[in-house]
Write a protein that holds these residues in place. Structure first.
Motif, short mmCIF file in Angstrom:
data_model
loop_
_atom_site.label_atom_id
_atom_site.label_comp_id
_atom_site.label_asym_id
_atom_site.label_seq_id
_atom_site.Cartn_x
_atom_site.Cartn_y
_atom_site.Cartn_z
N LYS A 152 0.83 -1.21 0.00
CA LYS A 152 0.00 0.00 0.00
C LYS A 152 0.86 1.26 0.00
CE LYS A 152 -3.72 2.21 2.61
NZ LYS A 152 -4.59 2.12 3.82
N LYS A 205 3.91 1.38 -1.02
CA LYS A 205 4.61 1.41 -2.30
C LYS A 205 3.75 2.07 -3.36
CE LYS A 205 6.13 -1.76 -5.94
NZ LYS A 205 6.26 -3.18 -6.33
N GLN A 206 2.47 1.68 -3.42
CA GLN A 206 1.57 2.29 -4.40
C GLN A 206 1.42 3.78 -4.16
OE1 GLN A 206 0.51 0.73 -7.04
NE2 GLN A 206 1.44 -1.21 -6.36
N GLN A 207 1.34 4.15 -2.88
CA GLN A 207 1.21 5.58 -2.56
C GLN A 207 2.46 6.34 -3.00
OE1 GLN A 207 0.39 5.58 1.62
NE2 GLN A 207 -1.79 5.09 1.36
N LEU A 264 4.66 5.41 -5.30
CA LEU A 264 4.74 5.43 -6.77
C LEU A 264 3.80 6.48 -7.36
CD1 LEU A 264 4.96 1.61 -7.61
CD2 LEU A 264 6.78 3.33 -7.78
N ALA A 265 2.61 6.58 -6.76
CA ALA A 265 1.67 7.59 -7.25
C ALA A 265 2.21 9.00 -7.02
CB ALA A 265 0.32 7.42 -6.56
N ALA A 266 2.83 9.19 -5.80
CA ALA A 266 3.40 10.51 -5.51
C ALA A 266 4.57 10.81 -6.44
CB ALA A 266 3.85 10.57 -4.05
N GLU A 278 5.09 9.52 -9.44
CA GLU A 278 4.57 9.75 -10.79
C GLU A 278 3.99 11.14 -10.93
OE1 GLU A 278 1.49 7.63 -13.98
OE2 GLU A 278 1.82 6.80 -11.96
N SER A 279 3.28 11.57 -9.88
CA SER A 279 2.74 12.93 -9.91
C SER A 279 3.86 13.96 -9.96
CB SER A 279 1.87 13.15 -8.68
OG SER A 279 1.41 14.48 -8.62
N ARG A 280 4.92 13.70 -9.16
CA ARG A 280 6.06 14.63 -9.15
C ARG A 280 6.77 14.62 -10.49
NH1 ARG A 280 7.76 19.36 -7.62
NH2 ARG A 280 10.04 19.45 -7.29
#
Length: 313
Positions: free
Chosen positions: A218, A220-222, A224-226, A228-230
């Motif tokens: 969980k 890790k996904q958070q 990765l999402a952060a 990717e957003s950055r």
């Protein structure tokens, strides 16, 4: 006159013999019972010097008042669940009422028989009230040795002190043994219990590992999402900067390249870095001379005329 010393000596001897026959001493470790013609008339439990009628009128019976240890025989009995166990009990006792003890238990042989009988009977009765798991168990909280010994102590006190003049100070089980069949069954039960605890621990470990992995995935996904957003934000900023330099490159290519070299040179020298490059290498040549830049934009007529006049002058 010559007979006077002999008379005095004889008198002294008679007095000493009379004193010896009519007195007795009770030590701190003793208690005494005085019988007259076989009947008890007095008991002495305090140390000191006492008087009596000479023997055979009065007879002094002395008893050891110190604590004594009596160990019972090794015998087999059964628990409440029917499991056979071999126990060796013991008791610590003393004579508290000499007269009652003398009337009920007179000789040392009778004392040994009496104590053995009392200890055996009460030990069998108390052990029969408890399950085997209260004697032997892998869980220390389920072992009730102290309770069992206390029950045995209370039972012996009730049956010996008021009826036989014996005070029981403490009781215990010196040795607990099992026959071969029961020993094998106990080991099997212990192995099964250990295996159950092992499975419980492994199950708890697997559950904890699953929870940790789930939380890690969980996070890790958070992350990765952060990230990717950055990345998207940085890429947008880079695209915007690139667009600006691209426009500048289109308007004035030489100026754009000059600014790029200046930026690269600033980054190289900001941390006191040591770089070995040729003097003619970009962007190091900027340190020797500043290039002449000519704007690529078309000049208006007035600016061209002014430049021509300046050149003529």
């Amino acid at each position: 006159m010559r007979r006077l010393p002999k008379l005095i000596l004889v008198t002294a001897i008679v007095v000493l013999l009379g004193f010896k026959l009519c007195s007795y001493q009770v030590r701190e470790t003793e208690s005494a019972l005085i019988t007259r013609f076989g009947k008890p008339i007095a008991e002495k439990t305090e140390p000191g010097l006492y008087f009596k009628l000479p023997t055979p009128f009065d007879v002094v019976h002395k008893f050891d008042s110190r604590l004594q240890v009596f160990e019972g025989q090794q015998e087999e009995t059964t628990t409440k669940g029917g499991e056979p166990v071999i126990i060796t009990p013991y008791m610590i006792w003393k004579i508290s009422q000499p007269q009652l003890f003398f009337e009920r238990v007179s000789t040392d042989v009778e004392v040994q028989k009496f104590l053995l009988s009392q200890l055996r009977n009460h030990a069998n009765a108390v052990v029969g009230k408890h399950y085997f798991s209260e004697f032997v168990n892998t869980d220390p909280d389920k072992i009730k040795f102290d309770q069992i010994e206390n029950e045995l102590l209370q039972a012996l006190k009730e049956s010996t002190e008021d009826e036989y003049g014996i005070t029981v100070d403490s009781v215990g089980i010196k040795k607990l043994e099992l026959n071969e069949e029961v020993t094998q069954a106990v080991f099997e039960r212990m192995r099964a219990d250990r295996q159950r605890k092992k499975e419980d621990i492994l199950g708890e470990g697997r559950s904890t590992a699953t929870r940790i992995r789930t939380d890690a995935d969980k996070k890790k996904q958070q992350l990765l999402a952060a990230v990717e957003s950055r990345v998207i934000a940085i890429k947008g900023e880079g695209d915007a900067g690139a667009a600006k330099y691209y426009k500048m490159l289109q308007d004035d290519p030489e100026l754009a390249m000059y600014l790029r070299d200046l930026e690269a040179l600033a980054k190289i020298l900001e941390n006191r870095s040591t770089v070995v490059l040729g003097a003619e290498t970009d962007p190091m040549k900027l340190l020797r001379e500043v290039p002449e830049l000519e704007s690529s934009k078309p000049k208006d007529s007035k600016a061209s005329q002014q430049d021509s006049e300046n050149k003529e002058k």
